[in-house]
Design a protein around this motif. Sequence first.
Motif, short mmCIF file in Angstrom:
data_model
loop_
_atom_site.label_atom_id
_atom_site.label_comp_id
_atom_site.label_asym_id
_atom_site.label_seq_id
_atom_site.Cartn_x
_atom_site.Cartn_y
_atom_site.Cartn_z
N ILE A 155 24.32 21.86 20.84
CA ILE A 155 23.74 21.67 22.17
C ILE A 155 24.40 22.60 23.18
N GLU A 156 25.72 22.72 23.10
CA GLU A 156 26.45 23.59 24.02
C GLU A 156 26.07 25.05 23.82
N LEU A 157 25.89 25.47 22.58
CA LEU A 157 25.51 26.85 22.29
C LEU A 157 24.14 27.18 22.86
N VAL A 158 23.19 26.28 22.72
CA VAL A 158 21.84 26.52 23.25
C VAL A 158 21.85 26.53 24.77
N LEU A 159 22.57 25.61 25.39
CA LEU A 159 22.59 25.54 26.86
C LEU A 159 23.33 26.72 27.49
N SER A 160 24.33 27.25 26.81
CA SER A 160 25.08 28.38 27.38
C SER A 160 24.43 29.72 27.06
N ASN A 161 23.70 29.83 25.95
CA ASN A 161 23.03 31.08 25.56
C ASN A 161 21.57 30.78 25.18
N PRO A 162 20.71 30.56 26.17
CA PRO A 162 19.34 30.14 25.82
C PRO A 162 18.53 31.19 25.06
N SER A 163 18.82 32.45 25.23
CA SER A 163 18.01 33.47 24.56
C SER A 163 18.57 33.90 23.21
N THR A 164 19.86 33.74 22.99
CA THR A 164 20.47 34.19 21.74
C THR A 164 21.20 33.04 21.06
N HIS A 165 20.47 32.27 20.30
CA HIS A 165 21.08 31.19 19.54
C HIS A 165 20.42 31.13 18.17
N ASP A 166 21.10 30.52 17.23
CA ASP A 166 20.56 30.40 15.87
C ASP A 166 20.57 28.95 15.40
N ILE A 167 20.19 28.05 16.29
CA ILE A 167 20.17 26.62 15.99
C ILE A 167 18.83 26.26 15.36
N PRO A 168 18.84 25.57 14.23
CA PRO A 168 17.58 25.20 13.57
C PRO A 168 16.93 23.98 14.23
N ALA A 169 16.36 24.18 15.42
CA ALA A 169 15.71 23.09 16.14
C ALA A 169 14.38 23.59 16.70
N ASP A 170 13.44 22.68 16.88
CA ASP A 170 12.14 23.02 17.45
C ASP A 170 12.27 23.39 18.92
N SER A 225 10.47 22.25 21.28
CA SER A 225 10.35 21.04 22.09
C SER A 225 11.70 20.33 22.21
N THR A 226 12.51 20.39 21.16
CA THR A 226 13.86 19.81 21.20
C THR A 226 14.73 20.58 22.19
N LEU A 227 14.65 21.90 22.15
CA LEU A 227 15.43 22.73 23.08
C LEU A 227 15.01 22.46 24.52
N TYR A 228 13.71 22.31 24.75
CA TYR A 228 13.21 22.01 26.09
C TYR A 228 13.77 20.67 26.58
N ARG A 229 13.79 19.66 25.70
CA ARG A 229 14.33 18.35 26.08
C ARG A 229 15.81 18.43 26.39
N TRP A 230 16.57 19.27 25.66
CA TRP A 230 17.99 19.44 25.96
C TRP A 230 18.19 20.03 27.35
N PHE A 231 17.39 21.06 27.69
CA PHE A 231 17.50 21.66 29.03
C PHE A 231 17.12 20.65 30.10
N ASP A 232 16.07 19.90 29.86
CA ASP A 232 15.63 18.89 30.82
C ASP A 232 16.70 17.80 30.99
N TRP A 233 17.29 17.35 29.88
CA TRP A 233 18.35 16.34 29.90
C TRP A 233 19.56 16.86 30.69
N PHE A 234 19.98 18.10 30.39
CA PHE A 234 21.15 18.66 31.05
C PHE A 234 20.91 18.85 32.55
N ASN A 235 19.72 19.33 32.91
CA ASN A 235 19.41 19.52 34.33
C ASN A 235 19.35 18.19 35.08
N SER A 236 18.95 17.12 34.42
CA SER A 236 18.93 15.82 35.08
C SER A 236 20.36 15.29 35.33
#
Length: 99
Positions: free
Chosen positions: A69-84, A86-97
């Motif tokens: 989660i930290e890797l995706v939130l800190s580097n949204p364009s360059t990550h290699d996390i095996p997630a959909d 929609s999951t990444l969008y929910r993480w950004f939405d959760w963190f922004n809230s």
Amino acid sequence: MVRGAARIPSPCCGKDMSIIGTRKRKSKERSGETKLYSIRRLSCDNCSKIHHELPDLLVPYKRYSSECIELVLSNPSTHDIPADESTLYRWFDWFNSLI
């Protein structure tokens, strides 16, 4: 088995808690591998609420490890996390809230 060494105060009232058992908790890692952890269940001695002792590598109510989660939130364009996406969008939405 994940276990803390110190006595943990209850987050709701600050009193001591007793160990009442364990439960299994799955977490997806950066490699896509799923790991299984045994998490302690704790009961507050004062108000009898049940809490789970989570280590830093797990995020409450999230299936992926905190590293993912930290890797995706800190580097949204360059990550290699095996997630959909929609999951990444929910993480950004959760963190922004939270901020």
